[in-house]
Design an enzyme around this catalytic site. Sequence first.
Site, PDB file in Angstrom:
ATOM      1  N   GLU A  93      -7.850   7.738  18.581  1.00  0.00           N
ATOM      2  CA  GLU A  93      -7.155   8.014  17.305  1.00  0.00           C
ATOM      3  C   GLU A  93      -7.149   9.514  16.998  1.00  0.00           C
ATOM      4  O   GLU A  93      -7.527   9.950  15.903  1.00  0.00           O
ATOM      5  CB  GLU A  93      -7.811   7.220  16.173  1.00  0.00           C
ATOM      6  CG  GLU A  93      -7.723   5.708  16.380  1.00  0.00           C
ATOM      7  CD  GLU A  93      -8.280   4.909  15.210  1.00  0.00           C
ATOM      8  OE1 GLU A  93      -9.175   5.413  14.520  1.00  0.00           O
ATOM      9  OE2 GLU A  93      -7.823   3.779  15.008  1.00  0.00           O
ATOM     10  N   GLU A 102      -5.600  -2.023  18.937  1.00  0.00           N
ATOM     11  CA  GLU A 102      -6.428  -2.538  17.838  1.00  0.00           C
ATOM     12  C   GLU A 102      -5.553  -3.293  16.852  1.00  0.00           C
ATOM     13  O   GLU A 102      -4.908  -2.688  15.998  1.00  0.00           O
ATOM     14  CB  GLU A 102      -7.190  -1.416  17.123  1.00  0.00           C
ATOM     15  CG  GLU A 102      -8.294  -0.788  17.939  1.00  0.00           C
ATOM     16  CD  GLU A 102      -9.145   0.190  17.127  1.00  0.00           C
ATOM     17  OE1 GLU A 102      -9.077   0.165  15.875  1.00  0.00           O
ATOM     18  OE2 GLU A 102      -9.874   0.992  17.751  1.00  0.00           O
TER      19      GLU A 102
END
Length: 735
Positions: free
Chosen positions: A186, A255
């Site tokens: 991320e 995710e």
Amino acid sequence: MAANSSSNSFSLLLMMLLSIVSLQLTKCKVTYDNKALIINGHRRILFSGSMHYPRSTPEMWESLIKKAKDGGLEVIDTYVFWNLHETSPGNYNFEGRYDLVKFIKLIKKAGLYVHLRIGPYICGEWNFGGFPVWLKFVPGISFRTDNEPFKLAMRNFTEKIVNMIKDEELYESQGGPIILSQIENEYEPERKRFGTAGQAYMEWTAKMAVGLDTGVPWVMCKDEGAPDPVINTCNGFYCDNFSPNKPYKPTLWTEAWTSWFTEFGGPIYNRPVEDLAFAVARFIRKGGSLVNYYMFHGGTNFGRTAGGPFITTSYDYDAPIDEYGLIREPKYSHLKELHKAIKLCEKALLGADPNVTTLGNYRQAHVFSSKSGHCAAFLSNYNRNSTLRMTFNRKHYDLPPWSISILPDCKNVVFNTAKVKTQTSRVQMLPTNVDFHSWETFNENIFSSEDDDDSTITVSGLLEQLNITRDTSDYLWYSTSVDISSSESFLNGSKHLTLTVQSRGHAMQVFVNGHFSGSASGTRRVRAFTFTGNVQLRAGINRISLLSMTAGLTNLGAHFESYKTGVLGPVVLHGLDEGKRDLSWKKWSYKIGLKGETINSDSRNHIPAVDWRPLSLAEQKHQQLTWYKARFDAPGGDEPIAMDMGSMTKGQVWINGQNIGRYWTATAKGNCSECSYSGTYRHTRCQSGCDQPTQQWYHVPRSWLKPKHNLLIVFEEIGGDASQISLVKRLVNSD
């Protein structure tokens, strides 16, 4: 004889050729195209689930993996935890819960694949984002940017893991189960904030990872700038609007959030499975080919591993398999049926692009018709409130609100995301009748500036906590002395003043002349806080002692290695005849940790240097900084068990020397109104547990217990009734 010899030689040669072909088939590089990952020459739609090996125990792993497989998963996804494995530079630990290789081999044994997310930055609500704290003290370091000391340490650890995995032949290219690896995590917000240095670091990171030649693709999640050949992937509640940054890369969802993490003082977050299934179906019909549920089993933040700060010890995440390893219904079975339905469509999905037709307001049909004759359709109703009728291929279909129907043959509905057939699990925490006996207690000494020993540091001014403790303990004492002139106006020998103490986190207790004067704490969002309290001082020398406490280190943000913790002041006395007195630059003495932290050993040869005494009824309640210990026998049965800490306030618990985690029975505040599955989910919806402790029960792995004479040790920071601590068992039934 010659003919037989020739025949035998031919047979032997044929067997050798077949063995070579078989070996090549089992040792293939994983590649990709715009549709999917390609394994052994075949495109695959894959369902995956996150399970983090240190958040459970080795004794639980095989059962968890089997339940994941039975639930329709083909891949297990895990982070790699740098701070667990490299405890100091060059010193590694891969034992017990940290045995990554054993975990991967068990996944292989079950016939599943692995996505290994090396990071080594992981976030994950994990202490310091997975970085070892010693990394902060490398000279000249700056985390996650174009910084040579950081890149050297990151490269060394990444190479350590990759080489270890290669040595065990665990990559798919070697015949192992690992089909995918992740580097970084991320990174996009930090890349943009760091500018050219962030871009250079990202490109270096990708080149470094690809150069390790694992034979499987690398991904970067949540960063649209991932350079070729690294695949950029999506994280979030929904990913049907996501597209990879190049048209020749597959659409992967690393995710798919099954819910949200919890923090002490916050509610429990629940994501309805109808909406989660709706999100997955939306992603697949858009062309997605890998879905990883984060989490499929969340587990437990044992010890001091939770980050945040203020993340709970439970990392349950409302996952299909709960913290204790039990199946959560209807989430588990509804997703299992979804996986079956989508797998029936696999050939059509991977062999064609969708033909999208709007069939009225809120209604769409995505139709996949492959050249080989396979056909699959996804019929969608985006209306949040109403069931809608759709006409498709001259047939009528009624779709509930906010749902998708899946037709693997373009005719018959085999699954609708909103139609749940499984009953909801009913969880009970029941008594075990375990008797805690032989209770003893002692009170932690209140450290003062007069307590001078080899472990005491004395300097002028206030020091940042992590620079002193190196995170070896949650606790750091600050102490100074204050001389109050006898010329001050006193009442009955003391003077009532106001003390203010500014802290950068996370919690603190204040003692004056050995007496408790109050406490204060921050929150996960606002770590800094100010203690303001009335204190009584006497003429002459007074001793002010502050116990600063961390509750997990920050795990995200640009330059989070520079975030400060502890009492940084100012520390000011108000109400003196002179007005106010700033104590910040006086001489302060520091002591790391607590005396009681040395006692957590079940060895009979280990005699703690503390004065344990039998616990009396008069001492059972409201004692700050109190240690308790007791003995107990393991309960019968095989149900998961937990400590009920509802009678206590805040502290830590050990069983047989194993730290089961921080406890804090802070009351949950939130919005626990009705929950509807329809409409875009955010974790501000579907909350539960308001006005109750965020976490009352703390998982105790049965493998940590002996049949007899188990040792319980509790450290209570604020006050509670230890006699009411109990061991409970967790039962799950369907209504």
